[in-house]
Design an enzyme around this catalytic site. Sequence first.
Site, PDB file in Angstrom:
ATOM      1  CG  ASP A   1     -11.885   3.789   6.159  1.00 37.93           C
ATOM      2  OD1 ASP A   1     -11.385   4.643   6.907  1.00 37.93           O
ATOM      3  OD2 ASP A   1     -11.675   3.744   4.940  1.00 37.93           O
TER       4      ASP A   1
ATOM      5  CG  HIS B   1      -1.805   1.190   1.298  1.00 39.47           C
ATOM      6  ND1 HIS B   1      -3.012   1.217   0.639  1.00 39.47           N
ATOM      7  CD2 HIS B   1      -1.673   2.389   1.896  1.00 39.47           C
ATOM      8  CE1 HIS B   1      -3.579   2.383   0.834  1.00 39.47           C
ATOM      9  NE2 HIS B   1      -2.792   3.125   1.600  1.00 39.47           N
TER      10      HIS B   1
ATOM     11  CE  LYS C   1      -9.055   2.333   3.438  1.00 36.13           C
ATOM     12  NZ  LYS C   1      -9.302   3.724   3.136  1.00 36.13           N
TER      13      LYS C   1
ATOM     14  CB  SER D   1      -8.472   5.332   7.587  1.00 32.48           C
ATOM     15  OG  SER D   1      -8.839   5.362   6.246  1.00 32.48           O
TER      16      SER D   1
ATOM     17  NE  ARG E   1     -10.105  10.751   9.212  1.00 30.04           N
ATOM     18  CZ  ARG E   1      -9.234   9.982   8.557  1.00 30.04           C
ATOM     19  NH1 ARG E   1      -9.582   8.776   8.137  1.00 30.04           N
ATOM     20  NH2 ARG E   1      -8.018  10.413   8.329  1.00 30.04           N
TER      21      ARG E   1
HETATM   22  N1  URA Z   1      -5.968   6.949   2.875  1.00 31.79           N
HETATM   23  C1  URA Z   1      -6.916   6.282   3.560  1.00 31.79           C
HETATM   24  O1  URA Z   1      -7.350   5.216   3.146  1.00 31.79           O
HETATM   25  N2  URA Z   1      -7.360   6.825   4.720  1.00 31.79           N
HETATM   26  C2  URA Z   1      -6.917   7.986   5.218  1.00 31.79           C
HETATM   27  O2  URA Z   1      -7.344   8.394   6.268  1.00 31.79           O
HETATM   28  C3  URA Z   1      -5.937   8.671   4.480  1.00 31.79           C
HETATM   29  C4  URA Z   1      -5.471   8.131   3.300  1.00 31.79           C
END
Ligand code: URA
Length: 457
Positions: free
Chosen positions: A185, A106, A211, A207, A192
Site C-alpha cells: 500500500d 479508523h 492496513k 488501501s 497514486r
Molecule cells: N487513506 C489511506 O490510507 N488510503 C487512501 O487511499 C486514502 C486515504
Amino acid sequence: MVVTPGTFFEREVRQQRGFTVADKMQVLDIISKKRDGGELSEAEIEFLISKYVAGEIPDYQMAAFLMATFIRGMTRLETVALTKAMAHSGEILDLSAVPGCKVDKHSTGGVGDKVTLVVAPLVAAAGVPLAKMSGRGLGHSGGTIDKLEAIPGFQSVLSKGEFIANVERIGLALTGQRENLAPADKKIYALRDVTATVASIPLIASSIMSKKIAAGANAIVLDVKCGSGAFIPDLDGARALAKAMVDIGTDVGRHTVAVISNMDQPLGKAVGNALEVKEALMTLENKGPADVTRLSLILGGLMLFLAGKVEDPHLGEQVLKNILATGGARQKFREFVATQGGTVRVLDNPALLPSAPFKLPVLAPATGYIAKLRADIIGRTSMALGAGRRKKDDSIDRAVGIVLEGKIGDYVQEGQLLAVVHAGNENTGREAVGQVLRAYSIVPRPVAPPPLIYEVI
Ligand code: URA
C-alpha cells in the site's frame, strides 16, 4: 492489438532477473484485461502485487494498471483480493495473546477530528481492548500521532512487543504506522499520489482496509467523513466508500461497521495539535463540545457492540456515558499516557502543553447566522500556520492552530468573536485571520446546523 514477445521483451527480461517472458506477458494481460473492463482473478491480483513489491514490475506498468482501475472500477471480489494481497505483502500482527475481541477505529480524515483521543480510553475503560495504529497528518487533515506528540515525552512508536504488552496490561496501545505494515500500500499510495489515481473508491477502500487487516484487530469501526473538509465531499461517494470497506471487512472475517459523519465544518472548536489535546481532555472530563462527545459515544457504542460487550450500540453509548461522567475515561487516558512515557503532569495542567506566542482574534464582519464554516479552508489555514505538513518529512509546530467560537447555525453580531488564531509569528497569524474570515459565511436568515451523522452502514 496483438503483442508478441520479441527481442524487446527478451532484452528487458535479461535485465529483470527472475522475471520470465511469461511473467511479462501476464502483466500486460492483466493491464489490458482491466483496461477493457474485465474482472481479474484473485491469482492475477496477487501476482501483480507481489511482483510489484518485489521490484519486478516497474512503476510505469503499475501506474497503467492503477489508471485502468480508476476508470473501470473493481468488483467486490477484485477489491477484496487487492486488499488481501496488500495486507499480506508485509507483517500481519497477531494479537491473539490479548484475550477478548480487539477493536480498532479508523477515520478517513477530517479537520479537528480528535475523536480517537477520546474514544480509545473510553472503550478501553469499558473493558474492550483497543489496539490501534494511527497515522500522521498529511495535507489539511490532522493525524492522531501528531496530536499525541504534543504531550512532552510521549512515545508514539512502539515495538511490536511493547504494543502487544501494553494492550495486554492496560487494554490500550496506540502506535505510529509500522514500517512493514502493508508495504504494497505504501508503494502504491506514493504512485497514486503522482498519477491522479487517489480518488478511486476501490483503491481507497483497499488501501485503508489492508492496513486495518494487517494491524490485527477482530472488529473495525470506520468513520467515513463526508463534506468540504473530507476526502470524499458528497454523500453518494461517502456511502459507496463506506459500503466497499464494510464489504471487505465482512469478506475477510472482521466485524466491520461504518458511520458516515459530517465534515462540512470542523469537529469541535479546536484545530491544531496541542489545542486538540486540550479539547480532548475537556471531553474526557465530560465538558467538551457536544459534537465531539456525541460522535465519540456513537463510535464507542458501536465498538462495544461489535466486541460483544453489549446487545445493541445504544446500550454501549449508555455504558460509555456513565464512564465519562464518573471520570473513568480520563483515568484510562492518564494510564495510557504514563505507559507510553508521556508527562502526566500536563494532563492536570494543560497550560503546560505547547502554547503559541501570538493569539489573534477573528471578528464577525456582519450580524446574522453562520451558514458556512468551510472545513477545507480551516484545515489548510491551520496547516499554513505550521500545524500540518505539505510533504511527508516537513516538521510541524504543535502549538499553533485555530479555535472556532462560532459554528454553523450560531447567531453572531458584527464585531463578535468568531475565532482565535494561535500563531508562531504575527505575519502568518494575520494571513490566517484573513483565511478564517473567508471560511465563514454569515446570512440574515436562521440556518439549521448540519446533521452530525448521516447514516450507519
Ligand atoms: N487513506 C489511506 O490510507 N488510503 C487512501 O487511499 C486514502 C486515504
